[in-house]
Design a protein around this motif. Structure first.
Motif, PDB file in Angstrom:
ATOM      1  N   THR A  35       1.344  -1.528   0.212  1.00  0.00           N
ATOM      2  CA  THR A  35       0.077   0.225   0.191  1.00  0.00           C
ATOM      3  C   THR A  35       0.671   1.502  -0.140  1.00  0.00           C
ATOM      4  O   THR A  35       0.289   2.247   0.390  1.00  0.00           O
ATOM      5  CB  THR A  35      -0.964   0.188   1.383  1.00  0.00           C
ATOM      6  N   GLY A  36       2.004   0.898  -0.517  1.00  0.00           N
ATOM      7  CA  GLY A  36       3.159   2.466  -0.341  1.00  0.00           C
ATOM      8  C   GLY A  36       1.978   3.180  -1.638  1.00  0.00           C
ATOM      9  O   GLY A  36       2.200   4.056  -0.859  1.00  0.00           O
ATOM     10  N   LYS A  38       0.246   5.198  -3.766  1.00  0.00           N
ATOM     11  CA  LYS A  38      -1.084   5.955  -3.538  1.00  0.00           C
ATOM     12  C   LYS A  38      -1.791   6.255  -4.526  1.00  0.00           C
ATOM     13  O   LYS A  38      -1.452   6.693  -5.454  1.00  0.00           O
ATOM     14  CB  LYS A  38      -0.982   7.181  -2.506  1.00  0.00           C
ATOM     15  N   TYR A  39      -3.301   6.551  -4.001  1.00  0.00           N
ATOM     16  CA  TYR A  39      -3.892   6.408  -5.320  1.00  0.00           C
ATOM     17  C   TYR A  39      -4.012   8.278  -5.196  1.00  0.00           C
ATOM     18  O   TYR A  39      -4.983   9.321  -3.850  1.00  0.00           O
ATOM     19  CB  TYR A  39      -5.419   6.168  -4.447  1.00  0.00           C
ATOM     20  N   GLY A  40      -4.395   8.884  -5.370  1.00  0.00           N
ATOM     21  CA  GLY A  40      -4.103  10.778  -5.830  1.00  0.00           C
ATOM     22  C   GLY A  40      -5.343  10.642  -6.056  1.00  0.00           C
ATOM     23  O   GLY A  40      -6.197  11.967  -6.323  1.00  0.00           O
ATOM     24  N   ALA A  48       1.589  10.139  -6.675  1.00  0.00           N
ATOM     25  CA  ALA A  48       1.344   9.222  -5.638  1.00  0.00           C
ATOM     26  C   ALA A  48       0.934   8.105  -5.574  1.00  0.00           C
ATOM     27  O   ALA A  48       1.898   7.397  -4.890  1.00  0.00           O
ATOM     28  CB  ALA A  48       0.267   9.880  -4.650  1.00  0.00           C
ATOM     29  N   TYR A 102       1.699  11.660   2.539  1.00  0.00           N
ATOM     30  CA  TYR A 102       1.025  10.850   1.565  1.00  0.00           C
ATOM     31  C   TYR A 102       1.335  11.322   0.384  1.00  0.00           C
ATOM     32  O   TYR A 102       1.319  10.242  -0.468  1.00  0.00           O
ATOM     33  CB  TYR A 102      -0.669  11.502   1.056  1.00  0.00           C
ATOM     34  N   CYS A 103       1.903  11.440  -0.283  1.00  0.00           N
ATOM     35  CA  CYS A 103       3.113  11.756  -1.841  1.00  0.00           C
ATOM     36  C   CYS A 103       3.826  11.489  -1.586  1.00  0.00           C
ATOM     37  O   CYS A 103       4.642  11.834  -2.421  1.00  0.00           O
ATOM     38  CB  CYS A 103       2.883  13.494  -2.490  1.00  0.00           C
ATOM     39  N   PRO A 105       5.644   8.550  -1.069  1.00  0.00           N
ATOM     40  CA  PRO A 105       5.898   7.225  -1.677  1.00  0.00           C
ATOM     41  C   PRO A 105       6.146   7.304  -3.297  1.00  0.00           C
ATOM     42  O   PRO A 105       7.723   6.680  -3.675  1.00  0.00           O
ATOM     43  CB  PRO A 105       5.144   6.299  -1.106  1.00  0.00           C
TER      44      PRO A 105
ATOM     45  N   GLY B 228       7.115   4.120   3.543  1.00  0.00           N
ATOM     46  CA  GLY B 228       5.396   3.621   2.530  1.00  0.00           C
ATOM     47  C   GLY B 228       4.852   2.666   3.664  1.00  0.00           C
ATOM     48  O   GLY B 228       4.727   1.827   2.980  1.00  0.00           O
ATOM     49  N   TYR B 232      -2.372   5.088   5.853  1.00  0.00           N
ATOM     50  CA  TYR B 232      -3.501   5.444   6.309  1.00  0.00           C
ATOM     51  C   TYR B 232      -4.709   4.932   5.629  1.00  0.00           C
ATOM     52  O   TYR B 232      -5.212   3.582   6.169  1.00  0.00           O
ATOM     53  CB  TYR B 232      -3.438   6.750   5.295  1.00  0.00           C
ATOM     54  N   LEU B 363      -4.550  15.718  -0.245  1.00  0.00           N
ATOM     55  CA  LEU B 363      -3.535  14.451  -1.773  1.00  0.00           C
ATOM     56  C   LEU B 363      -4.843  13.043  -1.581  1.00  0.00           C
ATOM     57  O   LEU B 363      -4.449  12.387  -1.978  1.00  0.00           O
ATOM     58  CB  LEU B 363      -2.344  14.636  -1.959  1.00  0.00           C
ATOM     59  N   ARG B 444     -10.803  11.336  -7.321  1.00  0.00           N
ATOM     60  CA  ARG B 444     -10.270  12.717  -7.341  1.00  0.00           C
ATOM     61  C   ARG B 444     -11.825  13.525  -8.220  1.00  0.00           C
ATOM     62  O   ARG B 444     -11.892  14.438  -7.431  1.00  0.00           O
ATOM     63  CB  ARG B 444      -9.459  13.140  -7.763  1.00  0.00           C
TER      64      ARG B 444
END
Lengths: 159, 724
Positions: A35-36, A38-40, A48, A102-103, A105, B228, B232, B363, B444
């Protein structure tokens, strides 16, 4: 099209059973527990989700998993050697180049790709290479400083 | 305290007046149930919270039981843990709170564990907003930690029969002269179940004697971030978890007329959920869920809605009607007579400034994982109001609040944008229907469309000064954006500042620094216009109108510090470049920004910000490096709203709901940043995550004026090239 039955991630063969149209990002995160990344944004515009495929930084949210089957994939989880952080990771920590993280990785992977291809980037090279990665917390200045420091460290053999 | 200057008290924005429900059900047994044995020191925060936050305290009523604000636990192994209802959204509160506790307990800050924002484990907290963590929460935990240290000294004295005054605490130990006796904290707490409840009157270490706070301690969980490893909300997984997706109409305020879900229901693995106007699907993968939603045919009915091109006229026309989002109407203090002030003025400026809606763009989009078990709901979600979300969920789902647990993992930022509950409610509804844990992550586009925005606003200013530059009159009217920083901080004898609620076509709410950005933009632009009208240097004009009242002196100090660092008045900008400055105060802290811009009107990006110097003062500095980081970040974020960020909308449709269409600052937009910290150890520490953003836009606009002679009065200044 058949499902994708396996991926080569961080040097290991990982079994999957993924619809070929799914994004690499979702397979890494939801099927392989990596999960490193990310969806951005889902549009390839924030960075991300950046991982390395064949040594190049790609946006895994935009990559159909079928297109990367059989290719070497590297994610942020594969960078540190045990307790020893990759120089880019260490440099980001030293520079305090993060807030919410969050950004981070994606920043790390874009920077690793840059430094592996251009070990001695100028400040302009760094800005150009990293411009596709968004840090909404606004730590850009620190990230540039960190990437410069990482370049020095990597050149010094601190791999 | 509310922002107040010269006795002017300003109403806070309504969306910060979150209903607080006093918690009284905590028992000693519950405390030790959470922490295990050892020593607990809990702080009664009721009085202090009310004293420090009059509006919010007032909301609770005076008769409620005192509240626990935070507590510190020393385990049987000597481990130090502090519990707080705040959330970590990148402001590094996890680190700064650990520093405060470590200072008092004389332990390394890395060894202090901070438990945040889990409604089953931490004391009630209204939310993480309004820059309250540093001025309110840190002193509370500091008091609890100081009392814990004293209790450990008591225990050591009792155990050793040594004179208590000869004992001291250091490095996680209580020792006497020459190291005899010597106990680790664990030696003293082992086998104990001691609980101490204290009031607000515990003496704590003053800022000039801090050893851990006041230093640049690195981010507490930085290693997890770079590897990582940090989880979250969107990274949380639960056994048997499935993925949810909600059907969205094209237009805001739509009502569902009819829906045909047959094709989606026929898709393998897909469950369709219908609950009122909520239509969603649940599937084993996010991809399957997203594909299934596309198969749903729905008809929606949406009312005609105001479009961006008509926005400002609408806001003015509807003034006084409806609540808007900016809170109650009213004044920021009237004194003197506007009429007399206008008569006394030799030069006047009358101008209208506007501010567009902008999006927070955290983000990490809104996300939630919901799990039901035995009639109890657990939700992991990124929010700045864990207890508010818990209560909202309880209401929405029809269960008691004590059956709902909200856990907020350190979150991928918020900036005031994560106060609402919609994502969590949707996930909880889907999870209840399918009987499995459900993860729901907004796209998004959903984030851009279905959350809320920073209020747009229109601000009318009439101001005047004598020929020598002395302000005579200030008349300031904000429509819709809110009352923060409404009153002028300058000395002006005839003053009126009013906020006029109106009707907002888009959902709006908190955003970093609230309306202080809009009001500071209008005020500092108008101050610049007036400086030019009377022929004074903009810095000299401001300094001339700042008196000896404490807030004015603090504002003066940051202006002078920023100007000095920038080299203001030491030379002219090169061709096409301009310098501008602005200052302001909000949330008890003070900021001045000086910007250099390069302007090329024909370019696609006509304004490039080359350099920004920020001087900032927030009392005693807790963590200089993290403070600098917050200031730098606020400046970069502020540049987006200053230059190009804006939400475009037409009749209920958001027209730019992607990062391709909605531009946020990137590496190329980041200027050279210099920060000057004014550390005032004799003053209480104030929050610092918000205020550094407020002077950025006017400094840039004033610099653009110097470069071009043109006054841009709309934020953003150059949304699509140079304004026509």
């Amino acid at each position: 099209m058949p499902n994708v039955k396996g991926l080569q991630v961080n040097g290991a063969d990982r079994a999957t059973d993924a619809h070929p149209d799914r994004s690499l990002l979702s397979v890494l995160r939801d099927d392989l527990g990596l999960t490193g990344a990310k969806y951005g944004c889902g549009e390839g515009r924030c960075g991300a989700c950046t991982v390395l495929v064949d040594g190049r930084a790609i946006r895994s949210c935009q990559s159909r998993v079928e297109t990367v089957a059989g290719k070497p994939i590297r994610t942020v989880e594969g960078l540190a050697a045990g307790e020893k952080l990759h120089p880019v990771q260490a440099a980001l920590l030293d520079a305090g180049a993060m807030q919410c993280g969050y950004c981070t990785p994606g920043m790390v992977m874009s920077a690793v790709a840059l430094l592996e291809q251009h070990p001695e980037p100028t400040r302009d090279d760094i800005v150009a290479a990293m411009n596709g990665n968004i840090c909404r917390c606004g730590t850009y200045g620190r990230l540039v400083v960190a990437i410069e420091a990482a370049a020095k460290a990597m050149k010094g053999g601190a791999k | 305290m509310t922002p107040h200057l010269d006795g002017i008290v300003i109403e806070p924005e309504r969306y910060e007046l979150i209903e607080a429900i006093a918690e009284s059900e905590w028992t000693r047994r519950q405390f030790f149930g959470i922490t295990g044995a050892g020593l607990i020191v809990a702080l009664l925060a009721g009085d202090e919270a009310a004293a420090q936050q009059p509006q919010r305290g007032g909301q609770r009523g005076g008769g409620g039981p005192p509240e626990i604000g935070g507590w510190v636990h020393i385990g049987a192994d000597g481990a130090v843990t502090a519990y707080s209802g705040k959330v970590e959204v990148g402001q590094n509160v996890r680190t700064s709170l650990a520093q405060a506790v470590a200072d008092e307990l004389r332990v390394p800050y890395q060894s202090v564990k901070i438990v945040l924002a889990d409604t089953a484990l931490v004391p009630f907290d209204a939310g993480t907003f309004g820059s309250r963590s540093t001025p309110a929460m840190a002193p509370q935990l500091r008091r609890a930690a100081a009392a814990a240290r004293e209790a450990l000294l008591d225990l050591a004295a009792e155990k050793s029969k040594a004179e208590r005054a000869t004992l001291s605490a250091a490095d996680g130990k209580v020792s006497g002269p020459g190291g005899k006796p010597s106990y680790t904290y664990g030696d003293l707490t082992q086998g104990q179940k001691l609980m101490k409840v204290i009031g607000g009157d515990v003496p704590t270490t003053t800022a000039d004697k801090w050893t851990v706070a006041g230093t640049s301690a690195p981010k507490a969980n930085g290693r997890d971030i770079v590897t990582g490893g940090h989880k979250y909300t969107s990274d949380v997984t639960r056994p048997g978890m499935v993925f949810g997706k909600v059907l969205r109409p094209k237009k805001l305020k739509s009502k569902l007329v009819s829906v045909d879900t047959r094709a989606a229901e026929a898709a393998p693995g897909v469950t369709v959920v219908r609950d009122g106007d909520l239509v969603g699907v649940v599937a084993p993968t996010e991809y399957t869920a997203a594909e299934a939603v596309k198969l749903i045919k729905a008809e929606w009915d949406a009312p005609a809605q105001v479009s961006a091109k008509d926005l400002f006229q609408h806001l003015k026309d509807k003034a006084g009607r409806g609540g808007g989002g900016g809170g109650r109407g009213g004044g920021g203090g009237t004194r003197g007579s506007i009429e007399d002030g206008l008569k006394a003025a030799d030069k006047k400026v009358t101008a209208t400034y506007t501010v567009a809606y902008i999006a927070h763009v955290p983000l990490e989009p809104r996300a939630a994982v919901a799990e039901w078990a035995d009639g109890k709901l657990t939700v992991w979600t990124g929010t700045q109001r864990p207890f508010g979300v818990r209560d909202d969920l309880a209401r929405a789902l029809g269960v008691a609040a004590d059956k709902v647990r909200v856990i907020v993992p350190d979150t991928g930022s918020g900036y005031g944008g994560k106060h609402t509950v919609a994502t969590a409610t949707e996930a909880a509804i889907l999870a209840r229907k399918v009987g499995k844990p459900v993860k729901l992550v907004w796209t998004r586009e959903e984030e851009f469309t279905w959350a809320y925005f920073r209020p747009a606003g229109l601000i009318d200013v009439t101001a005047g000064a004598k020929a020598d530059g002395t302000l005579t009159v200030w008349d300031f009217h904000n429509y819709n954006s809110g009352g923060s920083s409404l009153a002028s901080p300058y000395a002006v004898p005839n003053h009126r500042a009013e906020f006029h609620p109106t009707d907002s076509p888009l959902a709006q709410g908190s955003y970093r620094a609230l309306a202080a950005t809009a009001n500071t933009f209008a005020r500092e632009s108008a101050m610049d216009e007036l400086a030019h009208a009377v022929g004074l240097d903009p810095l000299a004009f401001r300094l001339k109108n700042l008196g000896d009242a404490a807030p004015q002196k603090r504002l003066k100090a940051v202006l002078e510090a920023a100007a000095k660092q920038f080299g203001w008045g030491k030379g002219k900008p090169t061709e096409g470049h301009g310098y501008g400055l602005a200052a302001g105060t909000e949330k008890g802290s003070f900021v001045a920004s000086v910007a250099e811009v390069a302007v090329d009107r024909k370019a696609k990006n006509p304004v490039r910000v080359v350099r920004v110097v920020t001087a900032f003062e927030c009392g005693a500095v807790v963590n200089p490096d993290h403070l600098k980081n917050q200031i730098e970040g606020a400046v970069v974020m502020g540049l987006g709203g200053a230059l190009f960020e804006h939400v475009d909308f037409d009749n209920g449709e958001i027209l730019n709901p992607t990062l391709g269409d909605y531009r946020v600052p990137r590496f190329r937009d980041a200027p050279i940043l210099e920060t000057v910290l004014l550390d005032r150890k004799e003053l209480p520490s104030e929050g610092a995550g918000e205020t550094p953003i407020i002077a950025v836009a006017p400094a840039v606009a004033n610099a653009v004026f110097q470069a071009t002679g043109e006054r841009l009065r709309a934020m953003p200044l150059v949304p699509n090239g140079w304004p026509k």
